[in-house]
Design a protein around this motif. Structure first.
Motif, mmCIF file in Angstrom:
data_model
loop_
_atom_site.group_PDB
_atom_site.id
_atom_site.type_symbol
_atom_site.label_atom_id
_atom_site.label_comp_id
_atom_site.label_asym_id
_atom_site.label_seq_id
_atom_site.Cartn_x
_atom_site.Cartn_y
_atom_site.Cartn_z
ATOM 1 N N ASP A 12 63.850 -28.559 55.505
ATOM 2 C CA ASP A 12 62.876 -29.479 56.088
ATOM 3 C C ASP A 12 61.459 -29.061 55.718
ATOM 4 O OD1 ASP A 12 64.977 -30.760 57.249
ATOM 5 O OD2 ASP A 12 64.467 -30.262 59.315
ATOM 6 N N VAL A 13 60.695 -29.994 55.179
ATOM 7 C CA VAL A 13 59.266 -29.799 54.945
ATOM 8 C C VAL A 13 58.545 -30.658 55.978
ATOM 9 C CG1 VAL A 13 57.363 -29.971 53.302
ATOM 10 C CG2 VAL A 13 59.670 -29.421 52.491
ATOM 11 N N VAL A 14 57.908 -30.007 56.940
ATOM 12 C CA VAL A 14 57.345 -30.692 58.102
ATOM 13 C C VAL A 14 55.824 -30.633 58.036
ATOM 14 C CG1 VAL A 14 57.301 -30.815 60.624
ATOM 15 C CG2 VAL A 14 59.355 -29.977 59.447
ATOM 16 N N GLN A 15 55.192 -31.804 58.093
ATOM 17 C CA GLN A 15 53.738 -31.882 58.097
ATOM 18 C C GLN A 15 53.270 -32.628 59.338
ATOM 19 O OE1 GLN A 15 51.686 -32.166 54.192
ATOM 20 N NE2 GLN A 15 53.600 -33.085 53.475
ATOM 21 N N ARG A 16 52.227 -32.119 59.970
ATOM 22 C CA ARG A 16 51.649 -32.750 61.153
ATOM 23 C C ARG A 16 50.444 -33.584 60.719
ATOM 24 N NH1 ARG A 16 53.808 -31.300 65.680
ATOM 25 N NH2 ARG A 16 52.043 -32.078 66.910
ATOM 26 N N VAL A 17 50.396 -34.810 61.245
ATOM 27 C CA VAL A 17 49.355 -35.757 60.853
ATOM 28 C C VAL A 17 48.758 -36.409 62.096
ATOM 29 C CG1 VAL A 17 50.414 -36.245 58.608
ATOM 30 C CG2 VAL A 17 51.053 -37.622 60.594
ATOM 31 N N VAL A 98 55.041 -35.617 61.428
ATOM 32 C CA VAL A 98 54.997 -35.633 62.889
ATOM 33 C C VAL A 98 53.598 -36.046 63.336
ATOM 34 C CG1 VAL A 98 55.262 -34.288 65.007
ATOM 35 C CG2 VAL A 98 56.732 -33.810 63.036
ATOM 36 N N ARG A 99 53.518 -37.090 64.154
ATOM 37 C CA ARG A 99 52.229 -37.553 64.674
ATOM 38 C C ARG A 99 51.785 -36.674 65.830
ATOM 39 N NH1 ARG A 99 52.319 -43.733 65.801
ATOM 40 N NH2 ARG A 99 53.642 -43.071 67.546
ATOM 41 N N GLU A 104 55.785 -38.210 67.850
ATOM 42 C CA GLU A 104 56.659 -39.138 67.126
ATOM 43 C C GLU A 104 56.744 -38.723 65.669
ATOM 44 O OE1 GLU A 104 59.358 -41.044 66.708
ATOM 45 O OE2 GLU A 104 58.567 -42.040 68.503
ATOM 46 N N ARG A 105 57.900 -39.000 65.019
ATOM 47 C CA ARG A 105 58.056 -38.526 63.657
ATOM 48 C C ARG A 105 58.751 -39.549 62.786
ATOM 49 N NH1 ARG A 105 62.779 -39.483 64.585
ATOM 50 N NH2 ARG A 105 64.424 -38.095 65.255
ATOM 51 N N THR A 106 58.535 -39.434 61.489
ATOM 52 C CA THR A 106 59.290 -40.177 60.489
ATOM 53 C C THR A 106 59.979 -39.155 59.594
ATOM 54 O OG1 THR A 106 57.440 -40.294 58.923
ATOM 55 C CG2 THR A 106 57.666 -42.096 60.504
ATOM 56 N N LEU A 225 60.871 -33.708 66.850
ATOM 57 C CA LEU A 225 61.776 -33.440 65.738
ATOM 58 C C LEU A 225 62.927 -32.532 66.179
ATOM 59 C CD1 LEU A 225 62.396 -33.691 62.701
ATOM 60 C CD2 LEU A 225 61.024 -31.614 62.364
ATOM 61 N N GLY A 226 64.141 -32.986 65.988
ATOM 62 C CA GLY A 226 65.314 -32.171 66.290
ATOM 63 C C GLY A 226 65.632 -32.021 67.760
ATOM 64 N N ALA A 227 64.966 -32.780 68.629
ATOM 65 C CA ALA A 227 65.199 -32.597 70.068
ATOM 66 C C ALA A 227 66.646 -32.897 70.446
ATOM 67 C CB ALA A 227 64.247 -33.483 70.865
ATOM 68 N N GLY A 228 67.227 -33.937 69.845
ATOM 69 C CA GLY A 228 68.626 -34.235 70.136
ATOM 70 C C GLY A 228 69.564 -33.142 69.659
ATOM 71 N N ASP A 229 69.260 -32.554 68.507
ATOM 72 C CA ASP A 229 70.079 -31.449 67.991
ATOM 73 C C ASP A 229 69.987 -30.238 68.913
ATOM 74 O OD1 ASP A 229 70.307 -33.192 65.836
ATOM 75 O OD2 ASP A 229 68.798 -32.132 64.656
ATOM 76 N N VAL A 230 68.788 -29.985 69.414
ATOM 77 C CA VAL A 230 68.593 -28.885 70.360
ATOM 78 C C VAL A 230 69.414 -29.139 71.624
ATOM 79 C CG1 VAL A 230 66.889 -27.772 71.872
ATOM 80 C CG2 VAL A 230 66.344 -28.200 69.457
ATOM 81 N N TRP A 231 69.425 -30.383 72.067
ATOM 82 C CA TRP A 231 70.234 -30.739 73.244
ATOM 83 C C TRP A 231 71.700 -30.384 72.999
ATOM 84 C CZ3 TRP A 231 74.465 -33.329 74.788
ATOM 85 C CH2 TRP A 231 74.574 -33.671 76.144
#
Length: 278
Positions: A12-17, A98-99, A104-106, A225-231
């Motif tokens: 995963d390459v994650v950028q905050r915008v 990630v906004r 929120e994320r795309t 991001l990934g909150a459901g996976d963490v759950w």
């Protein structure tokens, strides 16, 4: 708790915008982070953060990008079983924006479907629980079948319908799906326990003739991001130890803590401190 998790591992390459880009536009990011991702992978990281022994059965291969995921998993305390260690193709890759103001994320993903899939693995490590996400179907079925022979719980993370679920659901003790999950008629009918998450909404459950729902803590989200996976990771980390409503409440609390923190790994320390001994 020893947990075997079989499924997808991405880089995963994650950028905050400040704002998510519109088509044809560019935006400047405020930060860049690289980590391992994917449903089973994020769940494995969660299990390890909660003090469990997490073993991830997946496909990464020999491409240089795969080393980024390996390094992150090692740092997080996840043991890796790579079913195709010599695979030359790039690993699955996700580009995430990630906004900042609401988390929120795309996500744009390529799930490594173009390369060879692994064959039947040999005997897998003993575990107290197993989670599968349906990616790499041969691995998912091998993990679930071994769990059934050993009498340990099998949890299926059913994010979206996959053909292998027709074989996995009869092996499952729990299918945990989202409110958007759509299955063929009757696919969930004989699953002993079905749990349905709905983001910040209450989590619904059904076991036999009993059913109910468990509220999700209200928090200010900084990164979903990934909150459901963490759950799912928190759920399988305590499955068999807690009654179902209490288990769902625990998973809700861990996922709520995750979304309070920005970035793919900044939440691990707080979760260890607040949830690890519960």
């Amino acid at each position: 708790m020893r947990v075997l998790l079989a499924g997808l591992c991405t880089v995963d390459v994650v950028q905050r915008v400040a704002e998510l880009p519109e088509p044809g536009h560019k935006v400047q990011s405020h930060s860049v982070e690289v980590s391992a991702g994917g449903p089973a992978t994020n769940a494995a990281v969660t299990v390890a953060a909660l003090g469990g022994e997490a073993t991830l059965l997946t496909v990464l291969g020999a491409h240089p990008l795969a080393d980024l995921a390996r390094a992150d998993l090692a740092t997080c305390g996840v043991e890796l079983l790579d079913a195709l260690p010599a695979r030359p193709e790039p690993p699955a890759l996700s580009a995430v924006a990630v906004r900042e103001h609401d988390g929120e994320r795309t996500v744009v993903s390529h799930n490594a479907a173009d390369g060879p899939e692994p064959g039947e693995p040999g005997p897998l490590p003993a575990a107290d629980a197993v989670l599968v996400d349906g990616h790499h179907p041969v691995l998912a079925l091998a993990a679930a079948r071994q769990a059934r022979t050993e009498g340990v719980p099998v949890v299926v993370d059913a994010g979206s319908w996959k053909p292998v679920f027709a074989e996995l659901f009869p092996l499952a003790d729990v299918v945990a799906c989202s409110a958007d999950f759509r299955e063929p008629d009757g696919a969930l009918r004989d699953v002993p326990t079905v749990v349905t998450t709905a983001g910040p909404g209450p989590v619904r459950w059904r076991r036999g003739d009993e059913s109910g729902e468990v509220a999700v803590p209200a928090v200010t989200a900084k990164d979903t991001l990934g909150a459901g996976d963490v759950w799912h990771g928190a759920f399988v980390a305590r499955v068999g130890e807690l009654a179902l409503p209490e288990l769902i409440g625990f998973a809700n609390a861990v996922a709520a803590e995750r979304v309070r923190h920005s970035g793919p790994r900044s939440w691990l320390g707080p979760v260890r401190a607040k949830m690890g001994e519960r």
